[in-house]
Enzyme design. Structure first.
Site, PDB file in Angstrom:
ATOM      1  N   CYS A   7     -27.060 -34.736   3.011  1.00 37.64           N
ATOM      2  CA  CYS A   7     -27.141 -35.902   2.128  1.00 37.64           C
ATOM      3  C   CYS A   7     -28.556 -35.981   1.555  1.00 37.64           C
ATOM      4  CB  CYS A   7     -26.777 -37.172   2.888  1.00 37.64           C
ATOM      5  SG  CYS A   7     -27.896 -37.540   4.233  1.00 37.64           S
ATOM      6  N   PRO A   8     -28.746 -36.741   0.487  1.00 38.66           N
ATOM      7  CA  PRO A   8     -30.091 -36.836  -0.097  1.00 38.66           C
ATOM      8  C   PRO A   8     -30.991 -37.726   0.744  1.00 38.66           C
ATOM      9  CG  PRO A   8     -28.570 -38.229  -1.308  1.00 38.66           C
ATOM     10  CD  PRO A   8     -27.753 -37.519  -0.274  1.00 38.66           C
ATOM     11  N   LYS A  23     -21.759 -31.247  -2.872  1.00 42.10           N
ATOM     12  CA  LYS A  23     -21.564 -29.837  -3.233  1.00 42.10           C
ATOM     13  C   LYS A  23     -21.884 -28.894  -2.074  1.00 42.10           C
ATOM     14  CE  LYS A  23     -24.133 -30.801  -6.859  1.00 42.10           C
ATOM     15  NZ  LYS A  23     -23.982 -32.258  -6.978  1.00 42.10           N
ATOM     16  N   ARG A  36     -33.528 -32.595   3.547  1.00 37.26           N
ATOM     17  CA  ARG A  36     -34.910 -33.046   3.341  1.00 37.26           C
ATOM     18  C   ARG A  36     -35.485 -33.424   4.691  1.00 37.26           C
ATOM     19  NH1 ARG A  36     -34.671 -30.766  -0.717  1.00 37.26           N
ATOM     20  NH2 ARG A  36     -35.008 -31.493  -2.858  1.00 37.26           N
ATOM     21  N   GLU A  93     -43.899 -31.308   5.206  1.00 35.01           N
ATOM     22  CA  GLU A  93     -43.971 -29.912   4.776  1.00 35.01           C
ATOM     23  C   GLU A  93     -44.850 -29.681   3.548  1.00 35.01           C
ATOM     24  OE1 GLU A  93     -39.727 -29.331   3.805  1.00 35.01           O
ATOM     25  OE2 GLU A  93     -40.308 -29.050   1.720  1.00 35.01           O
ATOM     26  N   THR A 112     -31.050 -28.724   6.446  1.00 32.06           N
ATOM     27  CA  THR A 112     -31.455 -27.944   5.264  1.00 32.06           C
ATOM     28  C   THR A 112     -31.576 -28.886   4.068  1.00 32.06           C
ATOM     29  OG1 THR A 112     -29.149 -27.447   4.753  1.00 32.06           O
ATOM     30  CG2 THR A 112     -30.355 -25.780   5.999  1.00 32.06           C
ATOM     31  N   ASP A 129     -34.889 -26.154   8.012  1.00 34.59           N
ATOM     32  CA  ASP A 129     -35.422 -25.506   6.796  1.00 34.59           C
ATOM     33  C   ASP A 129     -36.383 -26.439   6.084  1.00 34.59           C
ATOM     34  OD1 ASP A 129     -35.484 -23.314   4.890  1.00 34.59           O
ATOM     35  OD2 ASP A 129     -34.473 -24.686   3.512  1.00 34.59           O
ATOM     36  N   HIS A 186     -38.376 -24.158   3.815  1.00 35.46           N
ATOM     37  CA  HIS A 186     -37.650 -24.612   2.622  1.00 35.46           C
ATOM     38  C   HIS A 186     -37.184 -23.404   1.805  1.00 35.46           C
ATOM     39  CE1 HIS A 186     -37.146 -28.532   0.226  1.00 35.46           C
ATOM     40  NE2 HIS A 186     -36.277 -27.647  -0.222  1.00 35.46           N
TER      41      HIS A 186
HETATM   42  P1  NAI Z   1     -24.671 -33.835  -3.700  1.00 36.73           P
HETATM   43  O1  NAI Z   1     -25.216 -34.963  -4.518  1.00 36.73           O
HETATM   44  O2  NAI Z   1     -23.619 -32.955  -4.282  1.00 36.73           O
HETATM   45  O3  NAI Z   1     -24.138 -34.386  -2.303  1.00 36.73           O
HETATM   46  C1  NAI Z   1     -24.823 -35.349  -1.561  1.00 36.73           C
HETATM   47  C2  NAI Z   1     -23.800 -36.158  -0.783  1.00 36.73           C
HETATM   48  O4  NAI Z   1     -24.498 -37.083   0.052  1.00 36.73           O
HETATM   49  C3  NAI Z   1     -22.873 -36.976  -1.698  1.00 36.73           C
HETATM   50  O5  NAI Z   1     -21.527 -36.754  -1.344  1.00 36.73           O
HETATM   51  C4  NAI Z   1     -23.293 -38.407  -1.439  1.00 36.73           C
HETATM   52  O6  NAI Z   1     -22.231 -39.327  -1.546  1.00 36.73           O
HETATM   53  C5  NAI Z   1     -23.799 -38.315  -0.012  1.00 36.73           C
HETATM   54  N1  NAI Z   1     -24.655 -39.437   0.352  1.00 36.73           N
HETATM   55  C6  NAI Z   1     -25.449 -40.184  -0.448  1.00 36.73           C
HETATM   56  N2  NAI Z   1     -26.047 -41.155   0.271  1.00 36.73           N
HETATM   57  C7  NAI Z   1     -25.603 -41.019   1.541  1.00 36.73           C
HETATM   58  C8  NAI Z   1     -25.839 -41.734   2.730  1.00 36.73           C
HETATM   59  N3  NAI Z   1     -26.654 -42.795   2.757  1.00 36.73           N
HETATM   60  N4  NAI Z   1     -25.232 -41.316   3.860  1.00 36.73           N
HETATM   61  C9  NAI Z   1     -24.376 -40.253   3.838  1.00 36.73           C
HETATM   62  N5  NAI Z   1     -24.116 -39.535   2.731  1.00 36.73           N
HETATM   63  C10 NAI Z   1     -24.712 -39.922   1.597  1.00 36.73           C
HETATM   64  O7  NAI Z   1     -25.951 -32.981  -3.286  1.00 36.73           O
HETATM   65  P2  NAI Z   1     -25.985 -31.472  -2.800  1.00 36.73           P
HETATM   66  O8  NAI Z   1     -26.164 -30.573  -3.957  1.00 36.73           O
HETATM   67  O9  NAI Z   1     -24.883 -31.220  -1.864  1.00 36.73           O
HETATM   68  O10 NAI Z   1     -27.385 -31.449  -2.019  1.00 36.73           O
HETATM   69  C11 NAI Z   1     -27.568 -32.175  -0.825  1.00 36.73           C
HETATM   70  C12 NAI Z   1     -29.050 -32.196  -0.486  1.00 36.73           C
HETATM   71  O11 NAI Z   1     -29.470 -30.876  -0.146  1.00 36.73           O
HETATM   72  C13 NAI Z   1     -29.972 -32.597  -1.647  1.00 36.73           C
HETATM   73  O12 NAI Z   1     -30.116 -34.001  -1.731  1.00 36.73           O
HETATM   74  C14 NAI Z   1     -31.272 -31.934  -1.289  1.00 36.73           C
HETATM   75  O13 NAI Z   1     -32.073 -32.859  -0.580  1.00 36.73           O
HETATM   76  C15 NAI Z   1     -30.877 -30.792  -0.359  1.00 36.73           C
HETATM   77  N6  NAI Z   1     -31.188 -29.475  -0.894  1.00 36.73           N
HETATM   78  C16 NAI Z   1     -31.972 -28.625  -0.142  1.00 36.73           C
HETATM   79  C17 NAI Z   1     -32.287 -27.362  -0.601  1.00 36.73           C
HETATM   80  C18 NAI Z   1     -33.103 -26.406   0.201  1.00 36.73           C
HETATM   81  O14 NAI Z   1     -33.572 -25.376  -0.325  1.00 36.73           O
HETATM   82  N7  NAI Z   1     -33.317 -26.635   1.492  1.00 36.73           N
HETATM   83  C19 NAI Z   1     -31.836 -26.919  -1.921  1.00 36.73           C
HETATM   84  C20 NAI Z   1     -30.972 -27.872  -2.610  1.00 36.73           C
HETATM   85  C21 NAI Z   1     -30.682 -29.103  -2.114  1.00 36.73           C
END
Ligand code: NAI
Length: 345
Positions: free
Chosen positions: A205-206, A153, A234, A263, A232, A258, A295
């Site tokens: 990515c997560p 996303k 983890r 942290e 941004t 971020d 963050h």
């Molecule tokens: P999402 O689940 O929509 O997208 C994550 C993408 O990473 C997916 O397309 C998935 O297939 C891919 N992925 C999974 N394992 C992988 C790997 N080993 N190598 C490469 N890609 C891989 O998650 P979204 O909503 O896009 O969020 C992404 C990350 O952003 C979250 O996991 C979270 O850690 C971080 N985040 C940080 C925030 C902040 O305030 N700094 C706020 C919200 C999320």
């Protein structure tokens, strides 16, 4: 329903009180983070609500279980701070899978522009009526290659913005999105190619066992000299010591962070009156080409409203129906998102 709410900040209360009142959920706001030492505060509550730096490891899960707590509501998307294996069969874990991908992607871009146009330097100079431009030379984003790791996303929104700048887009994802794979403006490549060819790399990515320290010394070795890294997602995706070494050796041109691996004891708190014990973070912050925010990427009104509403609805739906589409991998078929290697059903 009464919920113990940990690691409360003033900006949380506004929307959680609003939606709590609307849906009949009463929150007791605790300033402290959830840890083994504070878990007993949850005694007598129907559930617990936590954020990214609360500790939900095996001992905490056992303690919550002994207090009769069965529901844990994460008011965030990431769940790397929860021992999901141990939670299986003990706690129902609910999360907010999406609130505002725009908030995070736009923050990543804000950091990038700040860095490459030296806005952080110019802002301080102008405040001191120093209007010299020496040392503020940046570079155009147009025509540069950006490597996006994780095209979910947030990564997708980030890609859209980069398209607007006229950048070339490389992407890496463990599970490439079929529509993006067919898109002429995005090229899915192996991670090594992305590292080698990108001028800018942004992580979306997560954090999993697989992605832990994905940007380490050997990854940085493969990168272009002067590469700009944006994280941004983890902190532990990046080996901070290796990043620092990469900055010192001039391999890394700039870093926009971020999130930071260590942290949890620092971010979200005012530490201005304290001696910073973390030498790596202190050294990173001291660098002219490193920008650190604590963050903050999620922190928009739109995101806060959405987080509060979804969290409250998760709790209410679960209490009424015994299930929620936003439950994480508690039992077979109960989650819509088992792709991150976190499905234990
Ligand atoms: P999402 O689940 O929509 O997208 C994550 C993408 O990473 C997916 O397309 C998935 O297939 C891919 N992925 C999974 N394992 C992988 C790997 N080993 N190598 C490469 N890609 C891989 O998650 P979204 O909503 O896009 O969020 C992404 C990350 O952003 C979250 O996991 C979270 O850690 C971080 N985040 C940080 C925030 C902040 O305030 N700094 C706020 C919200 C999320």
């Amino acid at each position: 329903m009464r919920i113990a709410f940990f690691d409360t900040k003033p900006y949380d209360k506004l929307f959680f009180e609003h939606y709590g009142e609307q849906y009949g959920v009463q929150f007791k706001f605790f300033d402290t983070k959830l840890t083994l030492d504070t878990a007993d505060l949850a005694r007598g509550f129907d559930g617990v609500c936590v954020f990214v730096n609360d500790t939900v490891d095996a001992p905490v899960i056992d303690r919550l279980q002994s207090l009769g707590i069965t529901t844990l509501a994460l008011r965030c998307a990431g769940f790397n701070n929860v021992d999901m294996k141990h939670a299986f069969g003990r706690l129902h874990v609910l999360r907010v899978p999406a609130y505002s991908p725009y908030a995070v992607a736009e923050h990543a871009i804000a950091l990038l522009l700040t860095s490459v146009r030296r806005i952080h330097k110019a802002y301080i100079r102008s405040k001191d009526f120093n209007f010299s431009l020496t040392g503020l030379t940046g570079f155009d984003l147009h025509g540069k290659t950006v490597g996006v790791v994780g095209t979910g996303k947030i990564g997708r929104v980030f890609i859209n913005i980069c398209r607007g700048f006229g950048m070339k887009i490389l992407a890496y994802d463990k599970y490439p999105a079929p529509d993006l794979a067919k898109d002429d403006t995005v090229r899915y490549v192996p991670i090594d190619t992305l590292l080698r060819e990108s001028d800018i790399i942004s992580l979306h990515c997560p954090l999993t066992e697989e992605t832990y320290h994905m940007i380490d010394a050997s990854a940085l070795e493969q990168c272009k000299k002067g590469m700009v890294l944006i994280n941004t997602s983890r902190g532990a995706l990046v080996d901070a010591e290796a990043l620092l070494a990469g900055i010192k050796s001039r391999k890394v041109g700039a870093a926009c962070l971020d999130v930071y691996e260590e942290e949890s004891d620092l971010f979200f708190e005012d530490n201005s009156g304290h001696i910073l014990e973390d030498d790596t973070l202190a050294r990173l912050i001291s660098m002219p080409n490193v920008i650190v925010t604590s963050h903050q990427a999620f922190l928009t009104e739109d995101a806060l409203r959405s987080i509060a509403e979804t969290t409250v609805r998760n709790l209410v739906d679960f209490a009424r129906l015994g299930q929620s589409p936003n439950e994480l991998c508690y039992r077979a078929g109960s989650t819509s998102d088992c792709r991150d290697g976190k499905c234990f059903s």
